[in-house]
Design a protein around this motif. Sequence first.
Motif, PDB file in Angstrom:
ATOM      1  N   LEU A   5      34.774  47.058  29.549  1.00  0.00           N
ATOM      2  CA  LEU A   5      34.720  46.939  31.009  1.00  0.00           C
ATOM      3  C   LEU A   5      34.922  45.483  31.390  1.00  0.00           C
ATOM      4  O   LEU A   5      34.477  44.583  30.682  1.00  0.00           O
ATOM      5  CB  LEU A   5      33.366  47.404  31.558  1.00  0.00           C
ATOM      6  CG  LEU A   5      33.056  48.893  31.532  1.00  0.00           C
ATOM      7  CD1 LEU A   5      31.616  49.135  31.959  1.00  0.00           C
ATOM      8  CD2 LEU A   5      33.993  49.662  32.433  1.00  0.00           C
ATOM      9  N   ASP A   6      35.570  45.263  32.511  1.00  0.00           N
ATOM     10  CA  ASP A   6      35.738  43.923  33.080  1.00  0.00           C
ATOM     11  C   ASP A   6      34.981  43.894  34.404  1.00  0.00           C
ATOM     12  O   ASP A   6      35.382  44.531  35.365  1.00  0.00           O
ATOM     13  CB  ASP A   6      37.225  43.632  33.289  1.00  0.00           C
ATOM     14  CG  ASP A   6      37.489  42.258  33.900  1.00  0.00           C
ATOM     15  OD1 ASP A   6      36.518  41.560  34.259  1.00  0.00           O
ATOM     16  OD2 ASP A   6      38.668  41.882  34.017  1.00  0.00           O
ATOM     17  N   TYR A   7      33.893  43.162  34.444  1.00  0.00           N
ATOM     18  CA  TYR A   7      33.028  43.116  35.624  1.00  0.00           C
ATOM     19  C   TYR A   7      33.415  42.011  36.608  1.00  0.00           C
ATOM     20  O   TYR A   7      32.691  41.761  37.558  1.00  0.00           O
ATOM     21  CB  TYR A   7      31.575  42.892  35.196  1.00  0.00           C
ATOM     22  CG  TYR A   7      30.829  44.156  34.837  1.00  0.00           C
ATOM     23  CD1 TYR A   7      29.971  44.763  35.750  1.00  0.00           C
ATOM     24  CD2 TYR A   7      30.964  44.742  33.593  1.00  0.00           C
ATOM     25  CE1 TYR A   7      29.277  45.911  35.427  1.00  0.00           C
ATOM     26  CE2 TYR A   7      30.273  45.893  33.255  1.00  0.00           C
ATOM     27  CZ  TYR A   7      29.431  46.479  34.176  1.00  0.00           C
ATOM     28  OH  TYR A   7      28.741  47.628  33.853  1.00  0.00           O
ATOM     29  N   PHE A  32      40.078  46.420  22.413  1.00  0.00           N
ATOM     30  CA  PHE A  32      40.734  45.166  22.042  1.00  0.00           C
ATOM     31  C   PHE A  32      42.089  45.053  22.725  1.00  0.00           C
ATOM     32  O   PHE A  32      42.437  44.016  23.301  1.00  0.00           O
ATOM     33  CB  PHE A  32      40.903  45.089  20.517  1.00  0.00           C
ATOM     34  CG  PHE A  32      41.876  44.036  20.073  1.00  0.00           C
ATOM     35  CD1 PHE A  32      41.565  42.689  20.199  1.00  0.00           C
ATOM     36  CD2 PHE A  32      43.117  44.383  19.545  1.00  0.00           C
ATOM     37  CE1 PHE A  32      42.471  41.703  19.805  1.00  0.00           C
ATOM     38  CE2 PHE A  32      44.025  43.413  19.144  1.00  0.00           C
ATOM     39  CZ  PHE A  32      43.698  42.071  19.284  1.00  0.00           C
ATOM     40  N   ASP A  33      42.870  46.123  22.675  1.00  0.00           N
ATOM     41  CA  ASP A  33      44.207  46.133  23.244  1.00  0.00           C
ATOM     42  C   ASP A  33      44.175  45.932  24.759  1.00  0.00           C
ATOM     43  O   ASP A  33      44.879  45.088  25.309  1.00  0.00           O
ATOM     44  CB  ASP A  33      44.883  47.461  22.895  1.00  0.00           C
ATOM     45  CG  ASP A  33      46.374  47.494  23.200  1.00  0.00           C
ATOM     46  OD1 ASP A  33      46.912  46.490  23.705  1.00  0.00           O
ATOM     47  OD2 ASP A  33      47.000  48.539  22.927  1.00  0.00           O
ATOM     48  N   PRO A  87      46.177  44.599  29.635  1.00  0.00           N
ATOM     49  CA  PRO A  87      46.489  45.169  30.946  1.00  0.00           C
ATOM     50  C   PRO A  87      45.328  45.717  31.767  1.00  0.00           C
ATOM     51  O   PRO A  87      45.500  45.962  32.951  1.00  0.00           O
ATOM     52  CB  PRO A  87      47.492  46.279  30.619  1.00  0.00           C
ATOM     53  CG  PRO A  87      47.258  46.609  29.194  1.00  0.00           C
ATOM     54  CD  PRO A  87      46.812  45.339  28.542  1.00  0.00           C
ATOM     55  N   PHE A  88      44.142  45.923  31.179  1.00  0.00           N
ATOM     56  CA  PHE A  88      43.024  46.421  31.983  1.00  0.00           C
ATOM     57  C   PHE A  88      42.137  45.295  32.515  1.00  0.00           C
ATOM     58  O   PHE A  88      41.160  45.555  33.223  1.00  0.00           O
ATOM     59  CB  PHE A  88      42.181  47.418  31.190  1.00  0.00           C
ATOM     60  CG  PHE A  88      42.736  48.819  31.219  1.00  0.00           C
ATOM     61  CD1 PHE A  88      44.057  49.066  31.573  1.00  0.00           C
ATOM     62  CD2 PHE A  88      41.947  49.899  30.877  1.00  0.00           C
ATOM     63  CE1 PHE A  88      44.570  50.357  31.595  1.00  0.00           C
ATOM     64  CE2 PHE A  88      42.443  51.193  30.896  1.00  0.00           C
ATOM     65  CZ  PHE A  88      43.755  51.427  31.254  1.00  0.00           C
ATOM     66  N   ARG A  89      42.474  44.058  32.189  1.00  0.00           N
ATOM     67  CA  ARG A  89      41.744  42.949  32.791  1.00  0.00           C
ATOM     68  C   ARG A  89      42.077  42.880  34.276  1.00  0.00           C
ATOM     69  O   ARG A  89      43.228  43.081  34.667  1.00  0.00           O
ATOM     70  CB  ARG A  89      42.104  41.632  32.102  1.00  0.00           C
ATOM     71  CG  ARG A  89      41.531  41.521  30.710  1.00  0.00           C
ATOM     72  CD  ARG A  89      41.738  40.137  30.141  1.00  0.00           C
ATOM     73  NE  ARG A  89      41.073  40.004  28.854  1.00  0.00           N
ATOM     74  CZ  ARG A  89      40.887  38.843  28.224  1.00  0.00           C
ATOM     75  NH1 ARG A  89      41.330  37.727  28.768  1.00  0.00           N
ATOM     76  NH2 ARG A  89      40.266  38.814  27.068  1.00  0.00           N
ATOM     77  N   LYS A  90      41.083  42.579  35.102  1.00  0.00           N
ATOM     78  CA  LYS A  90      41.283  42.600  36.552  1.00  0.00           C
ATOM     79  C   LYS A  90      42.293  41.562  37.025  1.00  0.00           C
ATOM     80  O   LYS A  90      42.883  41.719  38.089  1.00  0.00           O
ATOM     81  CB  LYS A  90      39.940  42.381  37.259  1.00  0.00           C
ATOM     82  CG  LYS A  90      38.896  43.443  36.955  1.00  0.00           C
ATOM     83  CD  LYS A  90      39.242  44.766  37.592  1.00  0.00           C
ATOM     84  CE  LYS A  90      38.231  45.853  37.285  1.00  0.00           C
ATOM     85  NZ  LYS A  90      36.943  45.669  37.912  1.00  0.00           N
ATOM     86  N   ASP A  91      42.498  40.500  36.246  1.00  0.00           N
ATOM     87  CA  ASP A  91      43.446  39.464  36.670  1.00  0.00           C
ATOM     88  C   ASP A  91      44.847  39.662  36.081  1.00  0.00           C
ATOM     89  O   ASP A  91      45.713  38.814  36.235  1.00  0.00           O
ATOM     90  CB  ASP A  91      42.919  38.071  36.320  1.00  0.00           C
ATOM     91  CG  ASP A  91      42.566  37.931  34.842  1.00  0.00           C
ATOM     92  OD1 ASP A  91      42.782  38.884  34.067  1.00  0.00           O
ATOM     93  OD2 ASP A  91      42.054  36.862  34.457  1.00  0.00           O
ATOM     94  N   SER A 144      52.776  43.889  37.713  1.00  0.00           N
ATOM     95  CA  SER A 144      54.136  43.952  37.154  1.00  0.00           C
ATOM     96  C   SER A 144      54.180  43.529  35.684  1.00  0.00           C
ATOM     97  O   SER A 144      55.208  43.677  35.021  1.00  0.00           O
ATOM     98  CB  SER A 144      55.072  43.051  37.961  1.00  0.00           C
ATOM     99  OG  SER A 144      54.621  41.705  37.923  1.00  0.00           O
ATOM    100  N   GLY A 145      53.079  42.989  35.157  1.00  0.00           N
ATOM    101  CA  GLY A 145      53.064  42.525  33.775  1.00  0.00           C
ATOM    102  C   GLY A 145      53.692  41.144  33.636  1.00  0.00           C
ATOM    103  O   GLY A 145      54.059  40.504  34.628  1.00  0.00           O
TER     104      GLY A 145
END
Length: 202
Positions: free
Chosen positions: A66-68, A128-129, A154-158, A162-163
């Motif tokens: 999770l990214d809080y 990890f991915d 890609p699941f980090r909020k920042d 578009s990648g």
Amino acid sequence: MSEFAIRPEAIQDAVVAALGDKVRRIDVALGEVTLHVAPADYLAAMATLRDAPGCRFDQLIDLCGLDYSTYRDSVWEGARFCVVSHLLSVELNQRLRVKVFCADDELPVVDSVNDLWASANWFEREAFDLYGIVFEGHSDLRRILTDYGFVGHPFRKDFPVSGHVEMRYDAERQRVVYEPVSIEPRDITPRIIREDNYGGLH
């Protein structure tokens, strides 16, 4: 609640009795027990939860990152990255959620529980991915959902929608090539049309 289900408060008491001062926090909400442990105690606590007589959590049924950083769309005061595990005791018919926050936001690291539950293997690789959480002691920690050449998590909020790169097959080179993203990000505000008598409502 099933007549055979263990009361959440009884699970809470058994976990506290087994872990002692390794319990950072434990809550009961909506009929579920959530345990918080410190990263330094995580591996030992999980081994105890698997083996202690009142716990016997023999199955790890889920593990995720999770990214809080934008939790509830406000400023989050605590550590950014968290690992959440869901444990099940088939023998005692009870469940437990375990949360551990990574000590370092720049390099989030927690111990791997893959040696305790083999099911953790792909779950930890996914965390990890997608989040960049490193599981210390995992024997094969590599990407599992994105390509090996993928940049970032890609699941980090920042992470940009578009990648960072795009890939395509190049017929001349006869291979996949990576290039800078060609899509220009833009904000689109939808135009809202309101009619006075829309749908017959006044």
